[in-house]
Write a protein that holds these residues in place. Structure first.
Motif, PDB file in Angstrom:
ATOM      1  N   ARG A   1       0.828  -1.199   0.000  1.00 47.49           N
ATOM      2  CA  ARG A   1       0.000   0.000   0.000  1.00 47.49           C
ATOM      3  C   ARG A   1       0.867   1.255   0.000  1.00 47.49           C
ATOM      4  O   ARG A   1       0.547   2.252  -0.653  1.00 47.49           O
ATOM      5  CB  ARG A   1      -0.924  -0.012   1.220  1.00 47.49           C
ATOM      6  CG  ARG A   1      -2.031  -1.050   1.160  1.00 47.49           C
ATOM      7  CD  ARG A   1      -3.102  -0.778   2.196  1.00 47.49           C
ATOM      8  NE  ARG A   1      -2.563  -0.848   3.554  1.00 47.49           N
ATOM      9  CZ  ARG A   1      -2.538  -1.960   4.293  1.00 47.49           C
ATOM     10  NH1 ARG A   1      -3.007  -3.093   3.771  1.00 47.49           N
ATOM     11  NH2 ARG A   1      -2.044  -1.950   5.503  1.00 47.49           N
ATOM     12  N   LYS A   2       1.996   1.210   0.722  1.00 47.22           N
ATOM     13  CA  LYS A   2       2.894   2.366   0.762  1.00 47.22           C
ATOM     14  C   LYS A   2       3.531   2.586  -0.607  1.00 47.22           C
ATOM     15  O   LYS A   2       3.658   3.732  -1.085  1.00 47.22           O
ATOM     16  CB  LYS A   2       3.963   2.153   1.826  1.00 47.22           C
ATOM     17  CG  LYS A   2       4.858   3.360   2.047  1.00 47.22           C
ATOM     18  CD  LYS A   2       5.900   3.088   3.134  1.00 47.22           C
ATOM     19  CE  LYS A   2       5.222   2.851   4.458  1.00 47.22           C
ATOM     20  NZ  LYS A   2       6.228   2.683   5.540  1.00 47.22           N
ATOM     21  N   ALA A   3       3.912   1.486  -1.273  1.00 46.18           N
ATOM     22  CA  ALA A   3       4.499   1.618  -2.608  1.00 46.18           C
ATOM     23  C   ALA A   3       3.478   2.157  -3.604  1.00 46.18           C
ATOM     24  O   ALA A   3       3.804   2.962  -4.491  1.00 46.18           O
ATOM     25  CB  ALA A   3       5.036   0.268  -3.075  1.00 46.18           C
ATOM     26  N   ALA A   4       2.230   1.728  -3.469  1.00 42.88           N
ATOM     27  CA  ALA A   4       1.189   2.218  -4.363  1.00 42.88           C
ATOM     28  C   ALA A   4       0.950   3.709  -4.163  1.00 42.88           C
ATOM     29  O   ALA A   4       0.719   4.453  -5.124  1.00 42.88           O
ATOM     30  CB  ALA A   4      -0.106   1.434  -4.134  1.00 42.88           C
ATOM     31  N   ARG A   5       1.022   4.173  -2.917  1.00 41.46           N
ATOM     32  CA  ARG A   5       0.854   5.601  -2.672  1.00 41.46           C
ATOM     33  C   ARG A   5       1.994   6.407  -3.294  1.00 41.46           C
ATOM     34  O   ARG A   5       1.774   7.480  -3.879  1.00 41.46           O
ATOM     35  CB  ARG A   5       0.777   5.866  -1.162  1.00 41.46           C
ATOM     36  CG  ARG A   5      -0.550   5.507  -0.526  1.00 41.46           C
ATOM     37  CD  ARG A   5      -0.702   6.162   0.822  1.00 41.46           C
ATOM     38  NE  ARG A   5       0.338   5.732   1.755  1.00 41.46           N
ATOM     39  CZ  ARG A   5       0.237   4.695   2.578  1.00 41.46           C
ATOM     40  NH1 ARG A   5      -0.882   3.969   2.559  1.00 41.46           N
ATOM     41  NH2 ARG A   5       1.209   4.357   3.379  1.00 41.46           N
ATOM     42  N   ARG A   6       3.232   5.893  -3.193  1.00 43.18           N
ATOM     43  CA  ARG A   6       4.359   6.595  -3.803  1.00 43.18           C
ATOM     44  C   ARG A   6       4.203   6.647  -5.319  1.00 43.18           C
ATOM     45  O   ARG A   6       4.526   7.647  -5.966  1.00 43.18           O
ATOM     46  CB  ARG A   6       5.670   5.902  -3.427  1.00 43.18           C
ATOM     47  CG  ARG A   6       6.114   6.146  -1.986  1.00 43.18           C
ATOM     48  CD  ARG A   6       7.590   5.834  -1.821  1.00 43.18           C
ATOM     49  NE  ARG A   6       7.877   4.437  -2.173  1.00 43.18           N
ATOM     50  CZ  ARG A   6       7.930   3.439  -1.280  1.00 43.18           C
ATOM     51  NH1 ARG A   6       7.700   3.701   0.005  1.00 43.18           N
ATOM     52  NH2 ARG A   6       8.193   2.218  -1.668  1.00 43.18           N
ATOM     53  N   GLU A   7       3.674   5.552  -5.876  1.00 44.80           N
ATOM     54  CA  GLU A   7       3.486   5.512  -7.317  1.00 44.80           C
ATOM     55  C   GLU A   7       2.432   6.538  -7.763  1.00 44.80           C
ATOM     56  O   GLU A   7       2.596   7.189  -8.792  1.00 44.80           O
ATOM     57  CB  GLU A   7       3.079   4.097  -7.748  1.00 44.80           C
ATOM     58  CG  GLU A   7       2.967   3.892  -9.249  1.00 44.80           C
ATOM     59  CD  GLU A   7       4.330   4.014  -9.938  1.00 44.80           C
ATOM     60  OE1 GLU A   7       4.346   4.373 -11.127  1.00 44.80           O
ATOM     61  OE2 GLU A   7       5.380   3.748  -9.285  1.00 44.80           O
ATOM     62  N   ARG A   8       1.386   6.653  -6.985  1.00 48.20           N
ATOM     63  CA  ARG A   8       0.340   7.615  -7.349  1.00 48.20           C
ATOM     64  C   ARG A   8       0.833   9.054  -7.226  1.00 48.20           C
ATOM     65  O   ARG A   8       0.395   9.929  -7.964  1.00 48.20           O
ATOM     66  CB  ARG A   8      -0.887   7.400  -6.455  1.00 48.20           C
ATOM     67  CG  ARG A   8      -1.678   6.129  -6.747  1.00 48.20           C
ATOM     68  CD  ARG A   8      -3.035   6.170  -6.079  1.00 48.20           C
ATOM     69  NE  ARG A   8      -2.923   6.274  -4.637  1.00 48.20           N
ATOM     70  CZ  ARG A   8      -2.883   5.242  -3.795  1.00 48.20           C
ATOM     71  NH1 ARG A   8      -2.924   3.998  -4.304  1.00 48.20           N
ATOM     72  NH2 ARG A   8      -2.798   5.410  -2.510  1.00 48.20           N
ATOM     73  N   ARG A   9       1.730   9.289  -6.300  1.00 48.60           N
ATOM     74  CA  ARG A   9       2.226  10.663  -6.087  1.00 48.60           C
ATOM     75  C   ARG A   9       3.312  11.040  -7.082  1.00 48.60           C
ATOM     76  O   ARG A   9       3.666  12.212  -7.159  1.00 48.60           O
ATOM     77  CB  ARG A   9       2.745  10.796  -4.642  1.00 48.60           C
ATOM     78  CG  ARG A   9       1.662  10.682  -3.595  1.00 48.60           C
ATOM     79  CD  ARG A   9       2.264  10.657  -2.219  1.00 48.60           C
ATOM     80  NE  ARG A   9       1.224  10.472  -1.188  1.00 48.60           N
ATOM     81  CZ  ARG A   9       1.496  10.285   0.116  1.00 48.60           C
ATOM     82  NH1 ARG A   9       2.769  10.243   0.516  1.00 48.60           N
ATOM     83  NH2 ARG A   9       0.513  10.135   0.973  1.00 48.60           N
ATOM     84  N   ARG A  10       3.883  10.068  -7.798  1.00 49.60           N
ATOM     85  CA  ARG A  10       4.958  10.362  -8.741  1.00 49.60           C
ATOM     86  C   ARG A  10       4.402  11.235  -9.882  1.00 49.60           C
ATOM     87  O   ARG A  10       3.390  10.910 -10.476  1.00 49.60           O
ATOM     88  CB  ARG A  10       5.550   9.072  -9.307  1.00 49.60           C
ATOM     89  CG  ARG A  10       6.681   9.296 -10.323  1.00 49.60           C
ATOM     90  CD  ARG A  10       7.256   7.984 -10.772  1.00 49.60           C
ATOM     91  NE  ARG A  10       7.839   7.262  -9.632  1.00 49.60           N
ATOM     92  CZ  ARG A  10       8.370   6.043  -9.720  1.00 49.60           C
ATOM     93  NH1 ARG A  10       8.326   5.421 -10.895  1.00 49.60           N
ATOM     94  NH2 ARG A  10       8.874   5.466  -8.669  1.00 49.60           N
ATOM     95  N   PRO A  11       5.073  12.343 -10.181  1.00 49.35           N
ATOM     96  CA  PRO A  11       4.548  13.236 -11.246  1.00 49.35           C
ATOM     97  C   PRO A  11       4.574  12.545 -12.604  1.00 49.35           C
ATOM     98  O   PRO A  11       5.499  11.816 -12.946  1.00 49.35           O
ATOM     99  CB  PRO A  11       5.465  14.430 -11.193  1.00 49.35           C
ATOM    100  CG  PRO A  11       6.728  13.918 -10.569  1.00 49.35           C
ATOM    101  CD  PRO A  11       6.321  12.846  -9.587  1.00 49.35           C
ATOM    102  N   SER A  12       3.534  12.762 -13.369  1.00 48.64           N
ATOM    103  CA  SER A  12       3.451  12.195 -14.713  1.00 48.64           C
ATOM    104  C   SER A  12       4.189  13.093 -15.696  1.00 48.64           C
ATOM    105  O   SER A  12       4.599  14.186 -15.388  1.00 48.64           O
ATOM    106  CB  SER A  12       1.994  12.051 -15.133  1.00 48.64           C
ATOM    107  OG  SER A  12       1.355  13.321 -15.115  1.00 48.64           O
ATOM    108  N   GLY A  13       4.354  12.593 -16.950  1.00 46.49           N
ATOM    109  CA  GLY A  13       5.040  13.388 -17.969  1.00 46.49           C
ATOM    110  C   GLY A  13       6.218  12.679 -18.568  1.00 46.49           C
ATOM    111  O   GLY A  13       7.100  13.296 -19.177  1.00 46.49           O
ATOM    112  N   GLY A  14       6.283  11.333 -18.389  1.00 44.18           N
ATOM    113  CA  GLY A  14       7.379  10.580 -19.009  1.00 44.18           C
ATOM    114  C   GLY A  14       8.501  10.354 -18.045  1.00 44.18           C
ATOM    115  O   GLY A  14       8.483  10.774 -16.884  1.00 44.18           O
ATOM    116  N   ASP A  15       9.538   9.636 -18.554  1.00 43.04           N
ATOM    117  CA  ASP A  15      10.680   9.312 -17.708  1.00 43.04           C
ATOM    118  C   ASP A  15      11.518  10.553 -17.467  1.00 43.04           C
ATOM    119  O   ASP A  15      11.655  11.434 -18.324  1.00 43.04           O
ATOM    120  CB  ASP A  15      11.555   8.238 -18.392  1.00 43.04           C
ATOM    121  CG  ASP A  15      10.786   6.947 -18.592  1.00 43.04           C
ATOM    122  OD1 ASP A  15       9.832   6.760 -17.794  1.00 43.04           O
ATOM    123  OD2 ASP A  15      11.106   6.182 -19.495  1.00 43.04           O
ATOM    124  N   VAL A  16      12.076  10.594 -16.310  1.00 42.48           N
ATOM    125  CA  VAL A  16      12.949  11.709 -15.943  1.00 42.48           C
ATOM    126  C   VAL A  16      14.386  11.265 -15.970  1.00 42.48           C
ATOM    127  O   VAL A  16      14.718  10.231 -15.377  1.00 42.48           O
ATOM    128  CB  VAL A  16      12.589  12.214 -14.515  1.00 42.48           C
ATOM    129  CG1 VAL A  16      13.516  13.358 -14.142  1.00 42.48           C
ATOM    130  CG2 VAL A  16      11.158  12.675 -14.501  1.00 42.48           C
TER     131      VAL A  16
END
Length: 482
Positions: A467-482
């Motif tokens: 669940r913690k990993a899923a929250r981090r994934e949802r918070r990651r900004p979109s827009g392609g690879d950095v």
């Protein structure tokens, strides 16, 4: 204009207990100093207290919902949450508390008498209190218990020594106003009195109270007239007095028939207090008869004619009085005091009620398991239901702790004995589980990280780490690879 209210339905709720805190002590050079989460505070209780300055239930008529304060949540550094203060609610002397089904719960008589109407919930334990040999740093805490909530019926039964009963317009209110300082409404039409009137009478050095009960008619015990509304007010009276109107213009009525008609209604009435009343049954109360309005010539003649016959037939003392000329009132007040004093002296001494402690039998399991008829099972019991309500089901470690507690109580063994199958639904309180007997509940816990339980990793539910990993994934900004 003030209103007299003697029966209300109230909704009471105790305060909820505060949640426990899951915290780990941290300071320089001590990154993991052990659990230090405090316990939640208990919720306040709703307590009914008799106050002599309160004479009606009018306040509850407009504000029937009563909720006690809740407890505060525990905090880190072993700080317990503050407990919710008990909410004391003032009620009149003579209040009777009934449940929704009409069962007597409490008879509140005497200043300062208390009754716990709704109990506050327990506070949840913090992780410091849940630490054990195998679970040194729990990553969870228990939730606070909900406060008790229920509907209660409050009935006011006037506390008086003498109760005046009689047909409408018999002169009861006039008699109360003549022998006491009370000033009830008096008029020349039936049912003038719509609420009981209470007066204090002096007989030399002694004083006693007299209640004027609204007029009764045949069929009052079945709800006719105002009977059922106010018959309850005579239950506490030590002496009952029949007030007879000797100047009644209605044909076919006479003092003896009036008394017999009211006695039939008293015999048909079932008191709420019944065996719990310290005064015994209504049929055993001393009686007296007052032949009223002898200032009218025809009434005086009728009173002299039937006085001896009434005394011989019923065996009660008979008094002829006039509230206008005050004739016969002084002997009446002293005679009533003697009757009250002798009856009170004959009653057994009222001892303070002691709390009754009923130990739980050694072999009592404290729960029951019954099939629900659809292949599942329902577990009932105070402890299992409370444990489920205190569990945070978003925390795997808390769920594992609950499984351990239920296993130690014997719920798992009882389900196996009744033939429960893997995957069947088991309901405890408001929560329904899919039972998995292969989960090794009750064994030593294998540490697997705070907030997790290795025994539940095979389930389809996401773990705390997932669940913690899923929250981090949802918070990651979109827009392609950095």
């Amino acid at each position: 204009m003030p209103r007299f209210v003697d029966r209300v339905v109230i909704h009471v709720k105790g305060g909820d207990g505060g949640n426990g805190c899951a915290s780990v002590h941290r300071e320089k050079f001590k990154p993991l100093g052990g659990p230090d989460g405090g316990n939640g505070g208990r919720g306040g209780s709703v307590i009914l207290v008799v106050d002599p300055q309160v004479h009606t239930l009018l306040d509850f008529h407009f504000r029937p919902h009563i909720v006690a304060p809740s407890g505060k949540q525990g905090m880190g550094s072993n700080r317990d949450g503050a407990a919710g203060e008990d909410l004391e609610v003032k009620v009149p002397d003579g209040t009777v508390v009934l449940d929704e089904n009409g069962r007597l719960l409490a008879d509140l008589v005497g200043a300062g008498t208390r009754f716990e109407a709704a109990k506050g919930g327990r506070g949840g334990l913090g992780n410091a209190a849940l630490a054990s040999r195998t679970r040194k740093a729990p990553g969870f805490a228990l939730l606070g218990e909900k406060g008790e909530a229920r509907d209660l019926i409050l009935e006011l039964k006037t506390v008086a020594d003498v109760g005046l009963i009689g047909f409408p317009s018999a002169g009861k209110s006039s008699l109360v106003s003549a022998i006491s300082a009370a000033r009830p409404k008096i008029a020349d039409y039936p049912f003038t009195t719509l609420t009981p009137n209470l007066g204090v009478v002096s007989a030399g050095e002694h004083t006693y109270t007299v209640a004027d009960v609204p007029g009764l008619i045949p069929g009052a015990s079945e709800g006719r007239g105002l009977g059922l509304e106010f018959l309850r007010h005579i239950e506490r009276c030590a002496v009952l007095v029949h007030v007879v109107d000797c100047a009644a213009p209605e044909p076919g009525r006479d003092p003896i028939s009036d008394i017999e008609a009211l006695e039939a209604e008293l015999a048909a009435y079932t008191p709420t207090l019944q065996g719990d009343s310290t005064l015994g049954d209504l049929a055993e109360r001393p009686r007296a008869v007052v032949l009223n309005k002898i200032d009218v010539p025809d009434a005086r003649e009728l009173a002299e004619m039937v006085r001896d016959e009434v005394a011989q037939r019923f065996g009660w003392p008979v008094f002829a009085v006039s509230t206008v000329t005050r004739e016969g009132l002084r002997p009446l007040t002293f005679a009533l005091w003697e009757m009250v004093a002798s009856y009170r002296a004959a009653q057994p001494e009222i001892l303070p009620r002691r709390p009754v402690i009923r130990p739980v039998p050694v072999d009592a399991t404290g729960f029951t398991v019954e099939p629900d008829g659809g292949g599942g099972f329902v577990v009932t019991g105070e402890r299992p239901e409370r444990w489920v309500a205190q569990t945070d089901f978003n925390n795997d470690e808390a769920v594992g702790y609950l499984a351990d507690r239920l296993a130690r109580l014997g719920v798992e063994d009882e389900l196996l004995r009744l033939g429960a199958k893997p995957g069947c639904e088991v309901t405890i309180g408001d929560v329904t589980f899919e039972w998995e007997p292969q989960t090794p509940a009750g064994v030593d816990v294998v540490p697997s990280g705070r907030g997790t339980d290795a025994r539940l990793n095979q389930s389809e539910r996401p773990t705390a780490a997932e669940r913690k990993a899923a929250r981090r994934e949802r918070r990651r900004p979109s827009g392609g690879d950095v």
